[in-house]
Write a protein that holds these residues in place. Structure first.
Motif, PDB file in Angstrom:
ATOM      1  N   LEU A 437      27.878  33.617  12.388  1.00  0.00           N
ATOM      2  CA  LEU A 437      28.031  34.732  13.326  1.00  0.00           C
ATOM      3  C   LEU A 437      28.356  36.024  12.581  1.00  0.00           C
ATOM      4  CD1 LEU A 437      29.999  32.961  16.201  1.00  0.00           C
ATOM      5  CD2 LEU A 437      27.602  33.664  16.235  1.00  0.00           C
ATOM      6  N   PHE A 438      29.201  35.921  11.560  1.00  0.00           N
ATOM      7  CA  PHE A 438      29.509  37.110  10.765  1.00  0.00           C
ATOM      8  C   PHE A 438      28.266  37.596  10.021  1.00  0.00           C
ATOM      9  CE2 PHE A 438      30.965  39.183   6.844  1.00  0.00           C
ATOM     10  CZ  PHE A 438      31.728  40.206   7.389  1.00  0.00           C
ATOM     11  N   SER A 439      27.486  36.664   9.491  1.00  0.00           N
ATOM     12  CA  SER A 439      26.278  37.069   8.756  1.00  0.00           C
ATOM     13  C   SER A 439      25.275  37.740   9.687  1.00  0.00           C
ATOM     14  CB  SER A 439      25.644  35.856   8.060  1.00  0.00           C
ATOM     15  OG  SER A 439      24.837  35.087   8.929  1.00  0.00           O
ATOM     16  N   PHE A 440      25.122  37.231  10.923  1.00  0.00           N
ATOM     17  CA  PHE A 440      24.224  37.890  11.880  1.00  0.00           C
ATOM     18  C   PHE A 440      24.697  39.319  12.153  1.00  0.00           C
ATOM     19  CE2 PHE A 440      23.742  33.461  14.018  1.00  0.00           C
ATOM     20  CZ  PHE A 440      22.981  33.015  12.965  1.00  0.00           C
ATOM     21  N   THR A 441      26.010  39.471  12.287  1.00  0.00           N
ATOM     22  CA  THR A 441      26.581  40.776  12.604  1.00  0.00           C
ATOM     23  C   THR A 441      26.293  41.779  11.491  1.00  0.00           C
ATOM     24  OG1 THR A 441      28.345  39.685  13.856  1.00  0.00           O
ATOM     25  CG2 THR A 441      28.707  41.976  13.236  1.00  0.00           C
ATOM     26  N   VAL A 442      26.541  41.382  10.244  1.00  0.00           N
ATOM     27  CA  VAL A 442      26.324  42.300   9.115  1.00  0.00           C
ATOM     28  C   VAL A 442      24.844  42.615   8.952  1.00  0.00           C
ATOM     29  CG1 VAL A 442      26.507  42.544   6.609  1.00  0.00           C
ATOM     30  CG2 VAL A 442      28.432  41.630   7.915  1.00  0.00           C
ATOM     31  N   GLN A 443      23.996  41.593   9.041  1.00  0.00           N
ATOM     32  CA  GLN A 443      22.564  41.824   8.841  1.00  0.00           C
ATOM     33  C   GLN A 443      21.975  42.711   9.940  1.00  0.00           C
ATOM     34  OE1 GLN A 443      20.367  38.158   6.994  1.00  0.00           O
ATOM     35  NE2 GLN A 443      22.130  37.350   8.092  1.00  0.00           N
ATOM     36  N   LYS A 472      35.689  42.953  13.384  1.00  0.00           N
ATOM     37  CA  LYS A 472      36.105  43.482  14.680  1.00  0.00           C
ATOM     38  C   LYS A 472      34.907  43.690  15.604  1.00  0.00           C
ATOM     39  CE  LYS A 472      40.369  45.667  13.060  1.00  0.00           C
ATOM     40  NZ  LYS A 472      41.110  46.927  12.827  1.00  0.00           N
ATOM     41  N   VAL A 473      33.779  44.125  15.031  1.00  0.00           N
ATOM     42  CA  VAL A 473      32.557  44.247  15.834  1.00  0.00           C
ATOM     43  C   VAL A 473      32.197  42.890  16.432  1.00  0.00           C
ATOM     44  CG1 VAL A 473      30.062  44.669  15.727  1.00  0.00           C
ATOM     45  CG2 VAL A 473      31.646  46.241  14.587  1.00  0.00           C
ATOM     46  N   LEU A 474      32.253  41.832  15.620  1.00  0.00           N
ATOM     47  CA  LEU A 474      31.915  40.495  16.100  1.00  0.00           C
ATOM     48  C   LEU A 474      32.859  40.050  17.210  1.00  0.00           C
ATOM     49  CD1 LEU A 474      30.427  37.801  16.012  1.00  0.00           C
ATOM     50  CD2 LEU A 474      31.837  37.163  14.026  1.00  0.00           C
ATOM     51  N   ARG A 475      34.159  40.245  17.012  1.00  0.00           N
ATOM     52  CA  ARG A 475      35.111  39.841  18.058  1.00  0.00           C
ATOM     53  C   ARG A 475      34.860  40.602  19.350  1.00  0.00           C
ATOM     54  NH1 ARG A 475      38.767  39.558  13.600  1.00  0.00           N
ATOM     55  NH2 ARG A 475      39.604  41.631  14.026  1.00  0.00           N
ATOM     56  N   TRP A 476      34.565  41.891  19.230  1.00  0.00           N
ATOM     57  CA  TRP A 476      34.270  42.687  20.423  1.00  0.00           C
ATOM     58  C   TRP A 476      33.031  42.157  21.130  1.00  0.00           C
ATOM     59  CZ3 TRP A 476      30.026  46.335  20.719  1.00  0.00           C
ATOM     60  CH2 TRP A 476      29.973  47.013  21.948  1.00  0.00           C
ATOM     61  N   LEU A 477      31.983  41.876  20.373  1.00  0.00           N
ATOM     62  CA  LEU A 477      30.728  41.419  20.977  1.00  0.00           C
ATOM     63  C   LEU A 477      30.892  40.084  21.687  1.00  0.00           C
ATOM     64  CD1 LEU A 477      28.119  42.373  18.239  1.00  0.00           C
ATOM     65  CD2 LEU A 477      28.259  43.298  20.553  1.00  0.00           C
ATOM     66  N   GLN A 486      25.997  39.160  25.392  1.00  0.00           N
ATOM     67  CA  GLN A 486      25.405  37.939  25.937  1.00  0.00           C
ATOM     68  C   GLN A 486      24.524  37.254  24.895  1.00  0.00           C
ATOM     69  OE1 GLN A 486      23.368  39.345  29.428  1.00  0.00           O
ATOM     70  NE2 GLN A 486      25.262  39.868  30.512  1.00  0.00           N
ATOM     71  N   THR A 487      23.771  38.059  24.134  1.00  0.00           N
ATOM     72  CA  THR A 487      22.911  37.486  23.093  1.00  0.00           C
ATOM     73  C   THR A 487      23.745  36.843  21.999  1.00  0.00           C
ATOM     74  OG1 THR A 487      21.233  39.183  23.540  1.00  0.00           O
ATOM     75  CG2 THR A 487      21.049  37.980  21.464  1.00  0.00           C
ATOM     76  N   MET A 488      24.838  37.493  21.584  1.00  0.00           N
ATOM     77  CA  MET A 488      25.687  36.927  20.543  1.00  0.00           C
ATOM     78  C   MET A 488      26.314  35.614  21.013  1.00  0.00           C
ATOM     79  SD  MET A 488      26.717  37.242  17.421  1.00  0.00           S
ATOM     80  CE  MET A 488      26.795  38.912  16.761  1.00  0.00           C
ATOM     81  N   ARG A 489      26.728  35.546  22.250  1.00  0.00           N
ATOM     82  CA  ARG A 489      27.292  34.298  22.770  1.00  0.00           C
ATOM     83  C   ARG A 489      26.229  33.201  22.830  1.00  0.00           C
ATOM     84  NH1 ARG A 489      30.114  38.194  25.696  1.00  0.00           N
ATOM     85  NH2 ARG A 489      28.697  38.146  27.481  1.00  0.00           N
ATOM     86  N   GLU A 490      24.989  33.588  23.111  1.00  0.00           N
ATOM     87  CA  GLU A 490      23.903  32.616  23.086  1.00  0.00           C
ATOM     88  C   GLU A 490      23.679  32.104  21.665  1.00  0.00           C
ATOM     89  OE1 GLU A 490      20.529  30.268  24.138  1.00  0.00           O
ATOM     90  OE2 GLU A 490      22.302  30.995  25.211  1.00  0.00           O
ATOM     91  N   MET A 491      23.793  32.991  20.663  1.00  0.00           N
ATOM     92  CA  MET A 491      23.693  32.560  19.264  1.00  0.00           C
ATOM     93  C   MET A 491      24.779  31.526  18.945  1.00  0.00           C
ATOM     94  SD  MET A 491      21.262  34.666  17.989  1.00  0.00           S
ATOM     95  CE  MET A 491      20.536  34.312  19.583  1.00  0.00           C
ATOM     96  N   LYS A 492      25.988  31.807  19.394  1.00  0.00           N
ATOM     97  CA  LYS A 492      27.110  30.896  19.134  1.00  0.00           C
ATOM     98  C   LYS A 492      26.855  29.540  19.787  1.00  0.00           C
ATOM     99  CE  LYS A 492      32.186  30.743  19.383  1.00  0.00           C
ATOM    100  NZ  LYS A 492      32.426  29.548  20.205  1.00  0.00           N
ATOM    101  N   ARG A 493      26.352  29.560  21.012  1.00  0.00           N
ATOM    102  CA  ARG A 493      26.071  28.297  21.707  1.00  0.00           C
ATOM    103  C   ARG A 493      25.011  27.498  20.955  1.00  0.00           C
ATOM    104  NH1 ARG A 493      22.490  25.948  24.538  1.00  0.00           N
ATOM    105  NH2 ARG A 493      21.077  27.740  24.568  1.00  0.00           N
ATOM    106  N   ALA A 540      29.442  50.790  23.706  1.00  0.00           N
ATOM    107  CA  ALA A 540      30.212  50.614  22.466  1.00  0.00           C
ATOM    108  C   ALA A 540      31.122  51.796  22.167  1.00  0.00           C
ATOM    109  CB  ALA A 540      29.251  50.394  21.297  1.00  0.00           C
ATOM    110  N   LYS A 541      30.928  52.884  22.854  1.00  0.00           N
ATOM    111  CA  LYS A 541      31.616  54.126  22.491  1.00  0.00           C
ATOM    112  C   LYS A 541      33.136  53.985  22.530  1.00  0.00           C
ATOM    113  CE  LYS A 541      31.188  59.073  23.363  1.00  0.00           C
ATOM    114  NZ  LYS A 541      30.531  60.106  24.201  1.00  0.00           N
TER     115      LYS A 541
END
Length: 642
Positions: A437-443, A472-477, A486-493, A540-541
């Motif tokens: 999940l962290f790698s997806f976030t950075v990439q 922190k971006v990942l935790r927020w998402l 929603q997409t990030m949570r789908e990645m996690k699932r 995100a603002k």
């Protein structure tokens, strides 16, 4: 005469296919023996993964069929061999290649396979053909497995042929691909050559590690002849199968000849290789030459891991960090794209060391691209050995073959599989999920640009670490009530499903919005973000503003970040800015810091020329990722690609 068929089938990428170099090389070597030329007739080399029934109908009275086996065709090859034996029981079936495991175990489970070749195959294949024609004894052939009355027998390994030079007959120059080109005039082809063979390294995750050998050179006359053939036959892309291109002085001569043929005939239009593991100034000069004519597919500055314990466990030694920074400065100053590769899941790596390693690469200036690959467990690698698995507590998950960017019908009646490392002595499965999940976030958010300029500014002006920001971006998402969350949570699932062994759970996603391509998770996350980019930035603002406190630049910087991301249908125009953002961030991307100054600054934004979301997704996200084409700022420009 006896009929020979060869299979080196691969998945096509749209209308693009690879010429079957390995099959051609085996045939070219064997057929140079006049006895084989008199006894056998080559009927066909199968190179496309077509319907099995259709392929079988094209076979006529086969005497021998050779199967070149890789992770992407192993199950298909076994299916074809099984059906061949039903129809033609006397046909000799020979399996070789990187996915044929050591020893004769495969013969015990696959009665439709007659012989296995281990390691380099030319000499063993030649002698097996002679044996099938009535000459020679199996026990005298080195590097094979066969059946005897007592069970499977494996002969001693064959030493690599050749000393410093190996002068094998060329499949290109001897016409073994002529029929393929004539029968497929509408296909775009990629060609592969070897300028050298062998790898002196012992990386345990790589199946070259068990064939460790000195590097041997093919004669320059042959190399130049093959490059000329590829150019004259209008082969779109040229790849080199070398393990360490750039290690020899003559590699600059080879590069110059590729460029010469490109200028003379217009082909090849791209060159890709595996550069020497310890990159050097010679590779820099090669990169400069290729970049000048837009032939480069990016220069790899690979680390695999930044963790010393993990590197020791896999037998890898990196260039020094000081040398890496020096090279990054050289490439950045020359405007040449580089990308760094990491492998997620090496034994010894932890979540903390993985995150710190990415943070260090970003601090050293790798803002163009980091490719993060999950560690694939390959049965023919040192990592594939039972004692290695036990020592490092390796646990794997079997998933559908991890093949991003495949297009078209997603159903395959004969699925292939990958095995990913999901746990080791130093990494729990939940750590593996968190690392992904962290790698997806950075990439996605840094290297593909969504938050890149914001994070560069925060690092340079406020000392906010890259890893701290993206965690922190990942935790927020993961908590965010928006389409990207929603997409990030789908990645996690999906990661949890892979770890749990849910059938069909894999690492690619197809979405009709973005065409018929299967996307890797980080690219799919980016596409979903850009799909509703303004809504995402608006949402995100409030999250982002907390990093800027009383910094008055925030609103203008948000507007600049938003304007820099390429979209499919942007109108273009002149952007007016109250700060020197363009110069500031061009320097920051090169790991240099200049003052941010107020004033009246303008920047021209070109109109987008993407006729559809699917075209944009291919052009910018797939083809353009190594060139950092996601932003209007800092990329190396558009190129014509297939």
């Amino acid at each position: 005469m006896r009929n020979i068929y060869m299979l080196q089938v691969n998945y096509p990428y749209g209308n693009t296919a690879h010429l079957p170099y390995t099959a051609g090389a085996l045939l070219s070597y064997a057929m140079a023996d006049h006895r084989i030329g008199q006894a056998y007739r080559l009927k066909k080399i199968f190179f496309l993964r077509e319907d099995p029934a259709s392929l079988l109908e094209k076979i006529e009275e086969p005497a021998v069929i050779g199967f070149c086996c890789y992770i992407w065709n192993f199950e298909y090859n076994k299916h074809i061999a099984r059906e061949v034996k039903k129809r033609w029981p006397s046909c000799v079936t020979i399996f070789g290649g990187h996915h044929v495991t050591p020893g004769g175990g495969l013969l015990e489970t696959a009665p439709y396979i007659d012989y296995l070749i281990h390691g380099e195959g030319e000499e063993a294949f030649r002698r097996l053909l002679l044996h099938a024609a009535g000459e020679g004894t199996l026990s005298d052939i080195r590097g094979i497995s066969y059946r005897a009355e007592s069970g499977a027998v494996t002969t001693p390994s064959a030493p690599p042929l050749g000393d410093d030079v190996i002068d094998y007959p060329s499949p290109y120059l001897n016409g073994f691909f002529d029929d393929i080109l004539a029968e497929n005039p509408d296909k775009t082809f990629m060609g592969l050559i070897e300028t050298t063979r062998g790898c002196p390294n012992s990386c345990s995750y790589c199946d070259w590690s068990e064939m460790k050998s000195r590097i041997r050179k093919f004669p320059l006359e042959r190399v130049f002849g093959e490059i000329r053939w590829i150019s004259e036959h209008r082969i779109y892309g040229l790849g080199s199968a070398d393990s360490n291109f750039g290690v020899f002085e003559r590699d600059e001569e080879i590069t110059d000849y590729i460029i010469q043929m490109h200028l003379q005939n217009g082909f090849p239009k791209a060159f890709q290789t595996s550069y020497a593991k310890n990159s050097n100034e010679r590779i820099f000069r090669i990169g400069c030459a290729l970049e000048k004519y837009q032939l480069s597919k990016g220069i790899t500055l690979s680390f695999q891991s930044m963790n010393e314990e993990a590197l020791a466990n896999v037998g890898r030694k990196n260039i020094s960090l000081a040398k890496y920074e020096e090279l990054m400065d050289l490439y950045n100053a020359a405007g040449i794209s580089t990308y760094t590769e990491l492998i997620l899941g090496l034994p010894g790596e932890t979540y903390e060391s993985f995150v710190e390693g990415i943070d260090r690469l970003l601090r050293m200036g790798q803002h163009n691209s980091i490719y993060i690959h999950n560690c694939e467990w390959l049965p023919c690698s040192a990592m594939g050995k039972p004692e290695y698995v036990e020592k490092y507590g390796i646990r794997t998950a079997k998933i559908p073959l991890n093949l991003p960017h495949i297009e078209g019908d997603h159903f395959d009646p004969i699925p292939e599989y990958s095995r990913l490392v999901i746990a080791t002595c130093s990494m729990r499965t939940e750590d593996w999920i968190a690392m992904n999940l962290f790698s997806f976030t950075v990439q996605c958010f840094h290297h593909m640009g969504v938050f890149q300029l914001l994070s560069l500014y925060l690092y340079q002006e406020h000392g906010v670490g890259y890893a701290a920001f993206y965690e922190k971006v990942l935790r927020w998402l993961l908590d965010a009530d928006n389409h990207v969350g929603q997409t990030m949570r789908e990645m996690k699932r999906r990661l949890e499903d892979i770890a749990a062994g849910v059938p069909g759970a894999g690492f690619v996603i197809a979405d009709d919005r973005f065409g018929s391509v299967r996307w890797p998770f980080e690219e799919y996350l980016y596409l979903c973000t850009v799909w509703e980019l303004d809504a995402f930035y608006d949402d995100a603002k409030s999250f982002l503003s907390a990093f800027f406190a009383e910094d008055a630049v925030f609103e203008d910087l948000m507007a600049f970040q938003r304007a820099m991301v390429k979209r499919p249908f942007g109108a273009g125009g002149q952007l007016t800015m109250p700060y020197n953002f363009e110069a500031y961030f061009l320097n920051a991307l090169g790991n240099r810091k200049i003052p941010l100054e107020q004033g009246a600054y303008k920047m021209e934004i070109p109109a987008a020329n993407y006729e559809s979301w699917s075209f944009y997704a291919k052009k910018v996200v797939w083809y353009g990722r190594k060139d950092n084409r996601n932003l209007y700022l800092g990329g190396t420009g558009e190129r014509s690609e297939t």
